[in-house]
Structures are given as C-alpha cells and as structure tokens.
Scaffold this active site. Structure first.
Site, short mmCIF file in Angstrom:
data_model
loop_
_atom_site.label_atom_id
_atom_site.label_comp_id
_atom_site.label_asym_id
_atom_site.label_seq_id
_atom_site.Cartn_x
_atom_site.Cartn_y
_atom_site.Cartn_z
N LYS A 98 -2.23 -7.25 2.22
CA LYS A 98 -2.16 -5.82 2.55
C LYS A 98 -1.78 -5.02 1.30
CE LYS A 98 0.26 -2.86 5.92
NZ LYS A 98 1.20 -2.90 7.07
N SER A 173 -1.14 -0.67 10.82
CA SER A 173 -1.52 -0.20 9.50
C SER A 173 -2.23 -1.26 8.66
CB SER A 173 -0.28 0.28 8.75
OG SER A 173 0.69 -0.76 8.62
N SER A 197 1.86 -3.52 13.40
CA SER A 197 0.87 -3.43 12.33
C SER A 197 0.19 -4.75 11.98
CB SER A 197 1.51 -2.85 11.06
OG SER A 197 1.82 -1.50 11.25
#
Length: 497
Positions: A98, A173, A197
């Site tokens: 990420k 996210s 997330s």
C-alpha cells in the site's frame, strides 16, 4: 517422481500461494525471474482496466529476482536435496505494498498532490521484514486520499477499479492492494486497516485479508501516521490470494521494532492446533443500519453450514449497539489520537506545504482534493478551536460496544459481512459513515479479523465473510479461513481483460 512443487504448479504461476511459489523456487522447479516476470505481465495486462499500481519498481524487481536465482544456484545440490532451510523463506516471491506504507525509494504521498515529490528514505519495519525474508516488492498500490474513505481515488494516481467489474469500486483505503492481489498480479500484499481498509477491499476483490490483533505488528513507517492509543485500532496486515499464506506472513511481520510503543511481544498460535469440533461460532442479527444483501447473507450461512459440518456450534446474537457504533468509533479514535485530533487533516496538509483551504476551494469539485477529503476538511473547519474532547457519553457507548463484542466472541469466532453489499458502483458509498460499522467495531476492540472469500454472486462479484476471534487469537480466525477455503475454493481469478 514429481516433487511437491511440480505437483502444485500444474495451474498458472499467478494462481498459487506465496508459500508454494517459494517452495518451487527453492526446488528449482521455477526461477524467481519466471515468477516475477509472470506477475509483472499480469499487472501490465490489467493496468488499463484497474489502475492498481501507483508506482512500480518492475525493473528493480527483475534485477532482484536474478540475484535470488544466483543465490539459489550457488547452493547447488544442497537445494536439490531439499536442504535449503538456510535460505530466506520467501526468496524470489513478489509482493506489493500500500502506497501509505514506506518502501525505500518509493512514493509516500497518501495521494496528496502537495506530497508528490515525497520518497521514503527507508522501508517500514513490516516491509523490511518481508524483504529480509527474500520477498521482492513490485511497487506501491493506490489508496483513497489520506486513507479517508472506502473508495480508492486521489488527484495524483486517479481511481482504482474492481478487477471483476471496472464500473465498481475496489474498496479502500487499500483498494489498489485489493485489486493488485485480486487480479492475480500479486501473491500477497501489505496494507493497513483502521476501519476496514484491509477487509473491505478483500471482500470487494475476492481475496483473503487479515487485520491482526492490536499491538501485534508495528505501525512504524506509515503516512499519515497514527499516534497515541488509537494505534491499537490500526492494524498493519496482509491481503493474500491463498489462506495458507496468512499466518506465516503475520509471523514474519509481527513483533516490536523498538519504535512503535503499542507493539508488544506476543506468542502466536498455530492454526493447525485449532479444532473446529465444538468451536463456538457466533453470528450477529439485525445489527446493520442497512440490511445485508441476500447474496452476502446466504454466503455467510453457507459458511456457517460448513463449520457446523466440521463440528462447530452456532449461536445467534443481537448486538443492537452496533447501530450507534459510527459516532462512538469516531469518538474513540479522536480520544486516542492525542492533541488537536479534531483538526488532524488540516494539520497534515499544512505540514505537507499546502495552505489552509478556503471555503470556495472546498466547494469546487475540480480542486486538488477528492470529495471525502473536502468533506473532512469542512467538518474540521466548522469545529471550534477550544480543545474540546469527545463527549463522555460517546466514549461510554464505545466502551459498551467493545465489552459486548468481546463477550460475544469469547474463545470462539464471530462471523459477519464486512459490508452490506458486494462491490458497489463508484461513488455509491460517499457520505455514508454507517457503512464502516461492520468493520470498525472490530478495530474498536482491537480484535483480529480475517476476511474470507466465498465465491461469486450471480452478477460475478465476490462475496465473503469476516471471521473475528479473541485478542491474540489470530490463528483461530485463520484456521477457520483455511477450512472455508477447503470447502468453497477461496479466491477465484477474474476474467483477464
């Protein structure tokens, strides 16, 4: 006689677990170069459709793969005889990260235009531990701006689409990570989760995701950072296309780093030691503001049936407090974040070199920020600067929710969908804070949770269920994931574009 690795690799390289790829590389059934090239090729094939990779390091990964092959070749006959235990356990296996988790030399922007030139000077401890284990990062993946919402879009990298249907969101996210693993381009990925997330992208993209127990994995090297006791609500964890990777990966990244004060030494259990015979399985009924979609409810019930067949016992509970969980979660998050948490987003942007926005800028859709960020900034600008803290009533409600939830889980597991619907169409979740309830309640309690894929709906969208266990009992939820994968098959690759 065929080796275990050759038997495993009768299907495409990009459909196997990280562990099976590592075994094949060590046994010289595959080269690290072949494995890395195959995954890069799949990323490049899906890229125009899904936009998962924010910034790649494909050429560096190829160089590192060749170095891994040379390392294995140097071991010679010892490796051929299966005596390669001195080699790193994930040698030559690719992965993605990420974008808000530091990878040395890669962007660390959180999707904020003012940070477009920011590069990580060193890798986050969790990333470095995987690299030290021989894994090869392919790049960093797209996020929602400032990790503020469950749809991954920002003005730097654009929008990430779902690999099963580009008209739908990949989640957030960590949506880029969900799409990267879900399309088959990454055997596993590293992500973070403070309100779903990891689990929401894992659901939407049909893969496994594990948010570890609070304090198990250090959150050092993340931007935006999370400070204070709210760090217990944040979990740096993994997404993976195969369940067998989950526990070994968590074992590799767990443990104190000498920096994160929340992380403590924790003895991890073994999923193989978990007996499903007599395991208490709890489901929550009538807890959602919006009813759970039929296909997700049916998927959960199929999973419950599989565990009953394995000898588990099932109990249905009603946790009506969940309907008030969204404001309680925000109050708990704010209380645990220290001073000036009420204006955290404004402060982050100012520290990035961006001036305080005007109301006109916030109202202009074509500005530098996405709608979730503009909504957050507007909320902060409306709040007073008197240093007021969340109300005692909200914090008391949060404590009640945590107590009720941990009692319900006990020494068993609790199963509940991570979202009321399979992957929604783009923009359909904005402004609906209650959608975070099915995931954020577990962050409030710092419990470990595994998202488990359970096949596809009639519309071809992934369905799945969260499996939560007690604190430091990550191996229990992962053991259930392994059984459900055995019964239902786990991740199913999307059609290639």
């Amino acid at each position: 006689m065929a080796t275990q690795a050759s038997r495993e690799l009768s299907t495409p390289v990009t459909e196997h677990s990280a562990l099976s790829l590592a075994r094949a590389i060590r046994a010289r059934e595959l080269t690290a170069t072949e494995v890395v090239d195959a995954h890069i090729a799949l990323h490049e094939r899906f890229a125009p459709m899904i936009n998962a990779i924010a910034a790649d390091r494909f050429e560096a990964a190829r160089v590192e793969a060749r170095a891994a092959d040379e390392q294995i070749a140097a071991a010679g006959e010892q490796i051929a005889a299966g005596e390669g235990s001195e080699l790193p356990p994930l040698l030559g296996v690719p992965f993605t990260v990420k974008e808000t988790i530091a990878v040395r030399g890669m962007p660390l922007t959180g999707g904020v235009p003012a940070r477009r030139d920011e590069r990580a000077s060193e890798s986050a401890p969790a990333v470095q531990r995987l690299i030290d284990a021989g894994a090869i990062p392919l790049g960093v993946t797209n996020v929602s701006e400032l990790t503020l919402w469950i749809e991954s879009e920002n003005r730097l990298y654009g929008r990430t689409n779902n690999p099963y249907d580009a008209s739908r969101t990949a989640g957030g996210s960590s949506g880029g990570e969900g799409a990267a693993v879900g399309c088959g381009g990454s055997p596993f990925g590293l992500a973070s989760d403070i309100a779903g997330s990891i689990r929401i992208p894992a659901l939407f993209c049909g893969v496994f995701g594990h948010k570890p127990s609070g304090g198990l994995v250090p959150n050092t090297g993340l931007w935006p950072p999370t400070s204070g006791e709210s760090g217990r609500m944040l979990g740096t964890g993994v997404l993976a296309r195969r369940a067998e990777d989950l526990m070994p990966l968590i074992e590799l990244i767990a443990g104190p780093d000498g920096i994160d004060p929340i992380t403590q030494p924790t003895a991890l259990g073994d999923p193989a030691s978990v007996s499903l015979e007599g395991l208490s399985v709890v489901t929550v009924e009538d807890a959602s503001v919006r009813p759970i979609a039929t296909e997700l409810r049916d998927a959960r019930e199929r999973a419950v049936g599989a565990l009953l067949a394995a000898g588990a016992s099932v109990r249905r509970v009603q946790l009506r407090s969940w309907r008030r969980a969204a404001p309680a979660f925000l109050a708990m998050l704010e209380a645990g974040s220290g001073n000036d948490s009420a204006h955290a987003t404004l402060r982050l942007l100012e520290e990035s070199g961006e001036p305080r926005p005007s109301w006109l800028e916030l109202l202009r859709p074509g500005g530098p920020h996405t709608l979730p960020t503009r909504m957050t900034l507007a909320t902060e600008m409306l709040r007073s600067d008197d240093g007021s803290q969340p109300s005692r009533r909200m914090l008391s409600a949060a404590r009640d929710i945590v107590s009720e939830l941990t009692d319900a889980v006990g020494d068993g597991v609790l199963m509940h969908p991570a979202h009321p619907r399979p992957a929604p169409r783009h923009k359909r979740t904005l402004g609906r804070l209650w959608l975070l309830t099915p995931t954020s309640v577990f962050n409030m309690a710092a419990l470990p949770v595994t998202e488990v894929p359970l096949g596809l709906s009639e519309d071809g969208l992934p369905v799945g269920v969260q499996v939560a266990a007690g604190t430091s009992r990550d191996h229990v939820s992962i053991a259930v994931a392994l059984e459900l994968e055995r019964v239902f098959g786990g991740w199913q690759p999307p059609p290639a574009p």
